[in-house]
Enzyme design. Structure first.
Site, PDB file in Angstrom:
ATOM      1  N   VAL A  14       0.836  -1.209   0.000  1.00 27.69           N
ATOM      2  CA  VAL A  14       0.000   0.000   0.000  1.00 27.69           C
ATOM      3  C   VAL A  14       0.866   1.253   0.000  1.00 27.69           C
ATOM      4  O   VAL A  14       0.567   2.233  -0.690  1.00 27.69           O
ATOM      5  CB  VAL A  14      -0.956  -0.005   1.207  1.00 27.69           C
ATOM      6  CG1 VAL A  14      -1.777   1.282   1.245  1.00 27.69           C
ATOM      7  CG2 VAL A  14      -1.892  -1.205   1.141  1.00 27.69           C
ATOM      8  N   GLU A 129     -10.200   6.261   5.170  1.00 29.27           N
ATOM      9  CA  GLU A 129     -10.957   5.769   4.023  1.00 29.27           C
ATOM     10  C   GLU A 129     -10.479   4.409   3.551  1.00 29.27           C
ATOM     11  O   GLU A 129     -11.270   3.536   3.194  1.00 29.27           O
ATOM     12  CB  GLU A 129     -10.877   6.778   2.874  1.00 29.27           C
ATOM     13  CG  GLU A 129     -11.688   6.386   1.647  1.00 29.27           C
ATOM     14  CD  GLU A 129     -13.179   6.410   1.912  1.00 29.27           C
ATOM     15  OE1 GLU A 129     -13.806   5.334   1.837  1.00 29.27           O
ATOM     16  OE2 GLU A 129     -13.716   7.497   2.206  1.00 29.27           O
ATOM     17  N   ASP A 201     -11.765 -10.264   8.883  1.00 29.31           N
ATOM     18  CA  ASP A 201     -11.468  -9.020   8.172  1.00 29.31           C
ATOM     19  C   ASP A 201     -12.760  -8.296   7.792  1.00 29.31           C
ATOM     20  O   ASP A 201     -12.873  -7.076   7.952  1.00 29.31           O
ATOM     21  CB  ASP A 201     -10.638  -9.334   6.925  1.00 29.31           C
ATOM     22  CG  ASP A 201     -10.401  -8.112   6.060  1.00 29.31           C
ATOM     23  OD1 ASP A 201      -9.504  -7.324   6.384  1.00 29.31           O
ATOM     24  OD2 ASP A 201     -11.124  -7.947   5.047  1.00 29.31           O
ATOM     25  N   LYS A 205     -14.321  -4.485   9.142  1.00 27.15           N
ATOM     26  CA  LYS A 205     -14.837  -3.432   8.268  1.00 27.15           C
ATOM     27  C   LYS A 205     -16.298  -3.110   8.578  1.00 27.15           C
ATOM     28  O   LYS A 205     -16.702  -1.934   8.577  1.00 27.15           O
ATOM     29  CB  LYS A 205     -14.673  -3.858   6.809  1.00 27.15           C
ATOM     30  CG  LYS A 205     -13.216  -4.043   6.396  1.00 27.15           C
ATOM     31  CD  LYS A 205     -13.107  -4.737   5.046  1.00 27.15           C
ATOM     32  CE  LYS A 205     -11.655  -4.970   4.651  1.00 27.15           C
ATOM     33  NZ  LYS A 205     -11.526  -5.740   3.398  1.00 27.15           N
ATOM     34  N   GLY A 302      -5.529  -3.900  -3.044  1.00 26.86           N
ATOM     35  CA  GLY A 302      -4.539  -3.721  -4.095  1.00 26.86           C
ATOM     36  C   GLY A 302      -3.749  -2.446  -3.928  1.00 26.86           C
ATOM     37  O   GLY A 302      -4.186  -1.494  -3.265  1.00 26.86           O
TER      38      GLY A 302
END
Length: 440
Positions: A14, A129, A201, A205, A302
């Site tokens: 990232v 974000e 995960d 979120k 990604g």
């Protein structure tokens, strides 16, 4: 006017995406912001390993303090992951008078309430974000774009790894183990994939997204969580015979004064738009009382999509710095003193439709015994598929139900599984369709 200076901690996938976005879109970012967004320093434990995106040597350091103690750095980007070390980095950055951007959904699910409180007390802000749905601007939508709405329902696909595995099981007929191995070879799944395939995960979120939607503190420990490792290809095939596709869904609803927050494999109608979301993509539906139904779709992870989300936060924070308005938008969308401890509905109190696959001996009277117990617990059968005949062996009996209470379902299946005609524990998958509340 001076630039807004950024210190990046964590030069991984990232981090490379953030650097690449800052470079490729430098002119557009400056035109939008009015001043340069300058990458001042990059810290990582290993600064010698080759990366897909390079950094000038004079910007590199393996000392986090070179960023945290630099008075010229305005915003710290935390991308090291994990819990304790990342929490310490963010606390120290805030204490040093810096704003923070993070993609760390696990940390926010566990410690977000504390970190947001400390940041507000110090007059600083945390951008996050990238912590939910990668490059999809879901948090921006919930905090700002839909601020005029009372959010009623949010549900969707929030983990690309699990969605890739289920897609390959459905389209390639692969077992869970084979599909997982393929996902690991493709780079979608980690060597230890438990966070993804066990739904953890996704629950991280959902805990964040539901807090933003309903005006409550983040309560990860109260999210019901179930993964996909127990899914058999037969269940996907039987679901398709009934007209359903299988997805790992995150579901949150605010109804009758309580909130449902649950993550589990879910059968949805094949014609529903979420059924067409395949591979490593994410998609989220939001239902607001004013806007109606909307859907956000895109890559949930990604290098570049997540880098895009981080840079979007950097631009937002830079605008607040330039306008002397840090914390203009509350971290959890509602003013901190207006967050409400709304009761979470336990899974036992949830009503939905169900898929059952029984493994039973192929002999007369089996179906009547099973249906009799279901009727005893007020569970109405909507459809049945019975495969046979196999002498001296078990056969699958597959049922769909009308809406039923989870506690009744659990009690009925416990009784059914004790029958001498049943040879294995019953497989259960929840269904969301037009019969269930607020599914669209």
């Amino acid at each position: 006017m001076r630039s807004i200076r950024v210190g990046l901690i964590g030069w991984g996938t990232v981090g490379c995406g953030v650097i690449q976005v800052l470079r490729e879109n430098e002119a557009d970012i400056r035109n939008r912001l009015g001043v340069p967004l300058e990458l001042r320093r990059v810290a990582d434990l290993d600064i010698d390993r080759p990366r897909p995106v390079s950094v000038p040597r004079d910007l590199l350091t393996n000392r986090i303090d070179d960023i945290l103690n630099d008075p010229d750095i305005d915003i710290v980007v935390e991308l090291i992951g994990g819990l304790d070390a990342a929490r310490e980095v963010i606390r120290r950055a805030i204490d040093s008078g810096k704003h923070v951007v993070t993609a760390n959904k696990a940390l926010l699910a566990h410690s977000g309430n504390e970190l947001f409180r400390v940041a507000a007390e110090r007059g600083r802000a945390i951008g996050f974000e990238a912590s939910v749905a990668g490059g999809i601007p879901l948090i921006k939508a919930l905090r700002e774009g839909l601020a005029g709405n009372r959010i009623q329902t949010i549900f969707g696909i929030l983990n690309g790894t699990a969605n890739y595995i289920l897609t390959r099981m459905a389209e390639g007929g692969l077992s869970f183990e084979d599909a997982l191995g393929e996902a690991q070879q493709m780079g979608y799944a980690e060597a230890n994939p438990a966070l993804d395939v066990e739904g953890i995960d996704t629950a991280h979120k959902l805990a964040i997204a539901s807090a933003l939607s309903f005006g409550t503190p983040i309560r990860f420990d109260e999210v019901y969580t179930e993964g996909i490792s127990h899914i058999d290809p037969d269940d996907i095939q039987f679901g398709e015979e009934f007209g359903y596709s299988l997805k790992l869904l995150a579901i949150a609803r605010h109804m009758d004064g309580r909130i449902e927050t649950r993550v589990h494999p879910t059968l949805i109608p094949r014609h529903h738009v979420l059924a067409s979301v395949k591979g490593a993509y994410n998609a989220v539906h939001v239902q607001g009382n004013a806007v109606g139904n909307i859907m956000l779709y895109g890559m949930g992870a990604g290098m570049m999509p997540t880098g895009s989300a981080v840079v979007g936060d950097l631009i937002d924070l830079a605008r607040d710095i330039l306008g002397s308005t840090p914390g203009r938008v509350p971290a959890l969308a509602f003013q901190p003193d207006r967050l409400a401890e709304i009761a979470i509905k336990p899974i036992a109190d949830v009503s939905t439709c169900y898929y059952f696959r029984f493994s039973a001996l192929d002999q007369p009277g089996v179906l009547s015994k099973v249906s009799g117990i279901l009727g005893k617990y007020h569970i109405s059968i909507a459809a049945v598929i019975q495969k046979g005949r196999r002498k001296a062996s078990s056969v699958p009996i597959v049922m769909l139900t009308h809406e039923a209470l989870e506690s009744n379902v659990r009690a009925a299946l416990a009784e059914i599984d004790q029958l001498d005609i049943v040879t294995a524990p019953t497989q259960i998958i929840r269904i969301e369709n037009q019969e269930t509340n607020n599914f669209f």
